[in-house]
Structure formats: structure tokens, C-alpha cells
Design an enzyme around this catalytic site. Sequence first.
Site, PDB file in Angstrom:
ATOM      1  N   ARG A   1       1.192   3.639  -0.264  1.00  0.00           N
ATOM      2  CA  ARG A   1       0.646   3.853   1.084  1.00  0.00           C
ATOM      3  C   ARG A   1      -0.035   2.609   1.636  1.00  0.00           C
ATOM      4  O   ARG A   1      -0.518   2.621   2.753  1.00  0.00           O
ATOM      5  CB  ARG A   1      -0.366   5.013   1.049  1.00  0.00           C
ATOM      6  CG  ARG A   1       0.248   6.318   0.645  1.00  0.00           C
ATOM      7  CD  ARG A   1      -0.814   7.332   0.251  1.00  0.00           C
ATOM      8  NE  ARG A   1      -1.536   7.902   1.364  1.00  0.00           N
ATOM      9  CZ  ARG A   1      -1.097   8.906   2.124  1.00  0.00           C
ATOM     10  NH1 ARG A   1       0.093   9.429   1.880  1.00  0.00           N
ATOM     11  NH2 ARG A   1      -1.833   9.390   3.096  1.00  0.00           N
TER      12      ARG A   1
ATOM     13  N   ARG B   1       1.164   2.995   8.573  1.00  0.00           N
ATOM     14  CA  ARG B   1       1.903   4.193   8.120  1.00  0.00           C
ATOM     15  C   ARG B   1       2.813   4.612   9.266  1.00  0.00           C
ATOM     16  O   ARG B   1       2.358   5.277  10.210  1.00  0.00           O
ATOM     17  CB  ARG B   1       0.931   5.318   7.760  1.00  0.00           C
ATOM     18  CG  ARG B   1      -0.243   4.875   6.889  1.00  0.00           C
ATOM     19  CD  ARG B   1      -0.032   5.126   5.427  1.00  0.00           C
ATOM     20  NE  ARG B   1      -1.066   4.494   4.630  1.00  0.00           N
ATOM     21  CZ  ARG B   1      -2.195   5.075   4.223  1.00  0.00           C
ATOM     22  NH1 ARG B   1      -2.437   6.329   4.536  1.00  0.00           N
ATOM     23  NH2 ARG B   1      -3.080   4.417   3.480  1.00  0.00           N
TER      24      ARG B   1
ATOM     25  N   GLY C   1       0.938   6.851  -9.231  1.00  0.00           N
ATOM     26  CA  GLY C   1       2.046   6.412  -8.401  1.00  0.00           C
ATOM     27  C   GLY C   1       3.358   7.002  -8.867  1.00  0.00           C
ATOM     28  O   GLY C   1       3.994   6.465  -9.778  1.00  0.00           O
ATOM     29  N   GLY C   2       3.730   8.127  -8.278  1.00  0.00           N
ATOM     30  CA  GLY C   2       5.035   8.724  -8.576  1.00  0.00           C
ATOM     31  C   GLY C   2       5.054   9.673  -9.754  1.00  0.00           C
ATOM     32  O   GLY C   2       6.125  10.129 -10.141  1.00  0.00           O
TER      33      GLY C   2
ATOM     34  N   HIS D   1      -1.709   2.783  -4.503  1.00  0.00           N
ATOM     35  CA  HIS D   1      -2.152   3.765  -3.516  1.00  0.00           C
ATOM     36  C   HIS D   1      -1.016   4.731  -3.169  1.00  0.00           C
ATOM     37  O   HIS D   1      -0.886   5.199  -2.039  1.00  0.00           O
ATOM     38  CB  HIS D   1      -2.634   3.056  -2.246  1.00  0.00           C
ATOM     39  CG  HIS D   1      -3.803   3.709  -1.571  1.00  0.00           C
ATOM     40  ND1 HIS D   1      -5.085   3.244  -1.666  1.00  0.00           N
ATOM     41  CD2 HIS D   1      -3.872   4.800  -0.764  1.00  0.00           C
ATOM     42  CE1 HIS D   1      -5.892   4.008  -0.945  1.00  0.00           C
ATOM     43  NE2 HIS D   1      -5.184   4.970  -0.388  1.00  0.00           N
TER      44      HIS D   1
ATOM     45  N   THR E   1     -11.838   0.976  -4.348  1.00  0.00           N
ATOM     46  CA  THR E   1     -10.382   0.916  -4.199  1.00  0.00           C
ATOM     47  C   THR E   1     -10.009  -0.441  -3.631  1.00  0.00           C
ATOM     48  O   THR E   1     -10.248  -0.730  -2.451  1.00  0.00           O
ATOM     49  CB  THR E   1      -9.885   2.075  -3.311  1.00  0.00           C
ATOM     50  OG1 THR E   1     -10.245   3.298  -3.958  1.00  0.00           O
ATOM     51  CG2 THR E   1      -8.375   2.025  -3.142  1.00  0.00           C
TER      52      THR E   1
ATOM     53  N   PRO F   1      -8.689  10.282  -5.721  1.00  0.00           N
ATOM     54  CA  PRO F   1      -9.286  10.535  -4.402  1.00  0.00           C
ATOM     55  C   PRO F   1      -8.223  10.755  -3.330  1.00  0.00           C
ATOM     56  O   PRO F   1      -7.261   9.994  -3.233  1.00  0.00           O
ATOM     57  CB  PRO F   1     -10.072   9.240  -4.121  1.00  0.00           C
ATOM     58  CG  PRO F   1      -9.506   8.196  -5.027  1.00  0.00           C
ATOM     59  CD  PRO F   1      -8.958   8.915  -6.219  1.00  0.00           C
TER      60      PRO F   1
HETATM   61  C1  LIG Z   1      -3.049  12.016   1.486  1.00  0.00           C
HETATM   62  C2  LIG Z   1      -3.582  10.928   0.592  1.00  0.00           C
HETATM   63  C3  LIG Z   1      -4.863  10.430   0.813  1.00  0.00           C
HETATM   64  C4  LIG Z   1      -5.377   9.443  -0.030  1.00  0.00           C
HETATM   65  N1  LIG Z   1      -6.673   9.003   0.151  1.00  0.00           N
HETATM   66  C5  LIG Z   1      -7.197   8.110  -0.714  1.00  0.00           C
HETATM   67  C6  LIG Z   1      -8.564   7.733  -0.616  1.00  0.00           C
HETATM   68  O1  LIG Z   1      -9.323   8.219   0.215  1.00  0.00           O
HETATM   69  N2  LIG Z   1      -9.023   6.818  -1.508  1.00  0.00           N
HETATM   70  C7  LIG Z   1      -8.223   6.246  -2.473  1.00  0.00           C
HETATM   71  O2  LIG Z   1      -8.685   5.424  -3.259  1.00  0.00           O
HETATM   72  N3  LIG Z   1      -6.936   6.620  -2.600  1.00  0.00           N
HETATM   73  C8  LIG Z   1      -6.407   7.539  -1.765  1.00  0.00           C
HETATM   74  N4  LIG Z   1      -5.106   7.927  -1.905  1.00  0.00           N
HETATM   75  C9  LIG Z   1      -4.315   7.393  -3.024  1.00  0.00           C
HETATM   76  C10 LIG Z   1      -4.442   8.311  -4.232  1.00  0.00           C
HETATM   77  O3  LIG Z   1      -5.749   8.278  -4.733  1.00  0.00           O
HETATM   78  C11 LIG Z   1      -3.489   7.876  -5.353  1.00  0.00           C
HETATM   79  O4  LIG Z   1      -3.693   6.523  -5.655  1.00  0.00           O
HETATM   80  C12 LIG Z   1      -2.027   8.099  -4.989  1.00  0.00           C
HETATM   81  O5  LIG Z   1      -1.849   9.333  -4.306  1.00  0.00           O
HETATM   82  C13 LIG Z   1      -1.179   8.089  -6.257  1.00  0.00           C
HETATM   83  O6  LIG Z   1       0.171   8.233  -5.990  1.00  0.00           O
HETATM   84  P1  LIG Z   1       0.941   9.647  -6.080  1.00  0.00           P
HETATM   85  O7  LIG Z   1       0.577  10.377  -4.818  1.00  0.00           O
HETATM   86  O8  LIG Z   1       2.370   9.240  -6.131  1.00  0.00           O
HETATM   87  O9  LIG Z   1       0.437  10.358  -7.303  1.00  0.00           O
HETATM   88  C14 LIG Z   1      -4.575   8.925  -1.077  1.00  0.00           C
HETATM   89  C15 LIG Z   1      -3.293   9.435  -1.294  1.00  0.00           C
HETATM   90  C16 LIG Z   1      -2.803  10.438  -0.483  1.00  0.00           C
HETATM   91  C17 LIG Z   1      -1.432  10.987  -0.766  1.00  0.00           C
END
Ligand SMILES: Cc1cc2nc3c(=O)[nH]c(=O)nc-3n(C[C@H](O)[C@H](O)[C@H](O)COP(=O)(O)O)c2cc1C
Length: 362
Positions: A243, A165, A272-273, A240, A156, A78
Amino acid sequence: MPDFLTIHEIIRQAKRNLDQGSWDYLVGGADSESALRRNRAGVDSWVFKPRILNDVSEVDTASEFLGVPMRIPVIMPPIGSIQVFEEGGAASVAKAVQEFGIMQILSSVCSPAFDELPNIVDGPRIYQLYLVGDEAWMDDIIERTIAAGYKAFCLTADTQTYSRRERDILKRYVPLSGRIASGNDGGGGFQGGQSKMSWETVAHIKEKFDIPLIIKGVGVAEDAARCVEAGVDVVYVSNHGGRQLDHTRACIDALPEVAEAVDGRVPVVVDGGFMRGADVVKGLCLGADFIGMGRFEGLAMAAGGTEALLTALKILEHEIKTTMALAGINSLDQLTPSLVTREQPLAPPHVLGAFPFLAEGY
Ligand SMILES: Cc1cc2nc3c(=O)[nH]c(=O)nc-3n(C[C@H](O)[C@H](O)[C@H](O)COP(=O)(O)O)c2cc1C
């Protein structure tokens, strides 16, 4: 759209297309961004111990997730406010994953909304909800999720409150999802629901509803085991993307203990990564059944929507197959911890560290 042949080029195009605010929202993390960098350092610190003289003329990456055929063991997680990166938002992602043959998890803080998307693009897909209302509000949404034909429902758990952030705060940038999360629907904001979420919420959903439940944001073996005991259908290891809580372990380092605790009873997802095919293969070796790639998804969308994401997925598939073949592996069930070992990471621990040629101006 340019003729992308590498993920490098897709990221370069994404950077050209986005303004600074949207770029930082996408690539940034929480506080000092150490969890974000650690995710990359973690992935980089695993190296292959390849095997030889296995017939790798056919490499099979196909599997099933929740009964849905998956062309590669990768899901699109997501992404809130994904429409900021490309106007079609989650619908553009849906078109790409549907054509390619994997699944997406739709965020509750993006557009189109969960009950509009099925009218635009067929599934299958999964819905992730941030709780911004009371139990009755949540129950109503779960009923509508089931009615709309979603394959699973995802909570989540690493986001019981919104993190700081600092890249965004320094610029006074307010992500769309932040506004939505504290405003609409249930009317309660994160305080009204998400922050109150507990094991009782899990028990309530499992007792009342017949839809597979995913808990995203698992970080330790104890919580993974408790999820399985509570009837959770998919354990999703995530911080996340660095984040939320800063200074966590890399997700790939939390993965082995979680996989051991789950012990094959339910599928394990990790994110994650993970940015490349080799990264995906490492995660599978260490016990994941599926790998989530969030920034990969967002960057591809920013580079050119559906077409760019489809191209990125095809490149990723090629990378996964090439990595498996060169490691002497021809099917997913042969990916075990014996195929990897730890070494000092070489690349700088940067969110885009998997793409060294970007820094060289390519
Ligand atoms: C721009 C952005 C928005 C995100 N929004 C959500 C969200 O709405 N719900 C959620 O469960 N995770 C959210 N995430 C986390 C992602 O689902 C995921 O866990 C994360 O991007 C994985 O790490 P990676 O970017 O290194 O692959 C978000 C991540 C990003 C980068």
C-alpha cells in the site's frame, strides 16, 4: 452470524457486507498494485519439502512475544480506520484476540483511541503511532502509551509520506485515516512529523523511554542490522501490504536476508500476502518469529466483527497445525529453511489468490 468453516466463506461474507469504497480501501494497494500482487506471488512461490515418520500426534504452536503467551505465532497488525469495516473497530479486534490468545497492534488512526481502548478491553497489546507532531508531542504520547500499559511501541517506517492509492483516487474516496493523519493531534500532518522521522528518532526513543520499540517497514538486511545496533527490540519486515512504495520485492523474499542479518538477536515479524495457515508456516520456515495478517484481520472484521475474527483465528490455527503435521513437524523450532524450496507460483498473483474458489462462485 453464518457458520463459517473456511476463510473462503469469511471473505465472501466480507464482500457482501462492504460497499465498493470500503472494499477497495481494504483490498487495494498503491499505484499499479504490483507490490501487492508480488506479496502473494512471493508466498505462492515457496513450496514444502515435507518430512515423514515424525510423531505429529501433538503439534505445539505456542510461543511468547515480548513476554506475552501467544497461542499461534500470528499478530493482528495495525489497521487504520478499522471501524469502517465494523463499528466496534479496534475494540472488536481486541475482544477477539484477547479471547483467542494473541496480540494486536493498535493503529493510531482508528478508533477507539489508544488511551480509551484499555478502558473497554484488557490488553496486552502494542501501539503503533504515525508522527503528526513534533518531538515533544511524540514524547507525550509515548509516556501515555507506557502509562496505559502497552507492551511495546511501534513506528511505521515505510510510510514517511502517504502513497497514491489509485483505486481510492479514481473514486474520489477519502479513507478516514487519510483525513485523520493530515489533521488532528499534533497538528502537523505527515509533513510535521512522519516525514522527518530518522535514525535520530530511534536513538531518542531508546535513550529516553523504557518500552520495547518495534520498527515496522524494514525491507533490507542493512536496515535490519542497523535497527538491532540502534537497540530496536523487534524488526518488522513489511511493505505495508503493497500500500506504500509500489514495485517492491515480496516481503517473504526480503525475509531471509533480514533474518540472517538479525541472527536471532531480536524477534523478526513479517507481513504481506499471508492469508492462510500454510502461508504462516512458510514465513516461519524462512526466518520469521511471528506473522502479521492485515487483510485477514480486516476481512474477518467486515464479515462479522469479534465473532468472525475469533472464528477466522480458530480456522487459521487448524490450518497451521494441519500444515505442520502434514509436513512432519510438531513444534515451531523445527521450522527451518530446509523445509521449503522455490517453485513457479501457480495461483494468479492476486490479493485474494489464496482463495481460488471465490472466483468459481463459492
Ligand atoms: C485497510 C488497511 C489499513 C492499514 N493501516 C495501517 C496503519 O494504520 N498503520 C500501519 O502501520 N499499517 C497499516 N496497514 C498495513 C498493515 O499493518 C500490514 O502491514 C499489512 O496489511 C500487511 O499486509 P497483508 O494485508 O497482505 O497482510 C494497513 C493495512 C490495511 C489493509
